[in-house]
Design an enzyme around this catalytic site. Sequence first.
Site, PDB file in Angstrom:
ATOM      1  CG  ASP A 105      -1.982   1.029   1.196  1.00 30.23           C
ATOM      2  OD1 ASP A 105      -1.649   2.235   1.133  1.00 30.23           O
ATOM      3  OD2 ASP A 105      -3.158   0.659   1.249  1.00 30.23           O
ATOM      4  CB  ILE A 106       1.234   4.233  -2.169  1.00 31.58           C
ATOM      5  CG1 ILE A 106      -0.194   4.737  -2.290  1.00 31.58           C
ATOM      6  CG2 ILE A 106       1.646   3.412  -3.371  1.00 31.58           C
ATOM      7  CD1 ILE A 106      -0.383   5.765  -3.390  1.00 31.58           C
ATOM      8  CG  ASN A 163     -11.946  -0.168   3.407  1.00 31.52           C
ATOM      9  OD1 ASN A 163     -12.244  -0.594   4.512  1.00 31.52           O
ATOM     10  ND2 ASN A 163     -10.770   0.383   3.144  1.00 31.52           N
ATOM     11  CG  HIS A 198      -8.278  -2.849  -2.565  1.00 31.45           C
ATOM     12  ND1 HIS A 198      -9.238  -2.077  -3.194  1.00 31.45           N
ATOM     13  CD2 HIS A 198      -7.839  -2.107  -1.512  1.00 31.45           C
ATOM     14  CE1 HIS A 198      -9.373  -0.927  -2.566  1.00 31.45           C
ATOM     15  NE2 HIS A 198      -8.539  -0.920  -1.528  1.00 31.45           N
ATOM     16  CG  HIS A 220      -6.720  -2.574   2.970  1.00 28.35           C
ATOM     17  ND1 HIS A 220      -5.861  -1.525   2.713  1.00 28.35           N
ATOM     18  CD2 HIS A 220      -7.896  -2.268   2.369  1.00 28.35           C
ATOM     19  CE1 HIS A 220      -6.508  -0.619   1.990  1.00 28.35           C
ATOM     20  NE2 HIS A 220      -7.739  -1.050   1.775  1.00 28.35           N
TER      21      HIS A 220
END
Length: 110
Positions: free
Chosen positions: A29-30, A86, A99, A101
């Site tokens: 994750d950025i 989410n 996606h 997490h």
Amino acid sequence: MDCLFCKIINREIPATIHYEDDEVIAFDDINPKAPYHFLVVPKKHISTLNDVTDEDVPLVGKLVQIASQLAKKVAIAEDGYRTVFNCNADGGQVVFHIHLHMLGGKKFSS
């Protein structure tokens, strides 16, 4: 399509990739919220969890399996980790490509 994750999948945008096969890709994750924060993403574009079909159920299950493998790979599986999907804006979804997490490497509160 102007999807950030599709661009990563197509190598139009660089990412640090930790897993990839024909159906799934996992990368950092950025904007990490934990020492380990990977995104596990199906290569098939599915906008939200609300768009998952019966046909997609095995693929979504595979995302969970890959998250578990990644936790073992970085040696946090035994201590514990968090997985989160989410859905839509009020649910915190920012990129409209489903996606999972996978977060770990720290103790989370309940």
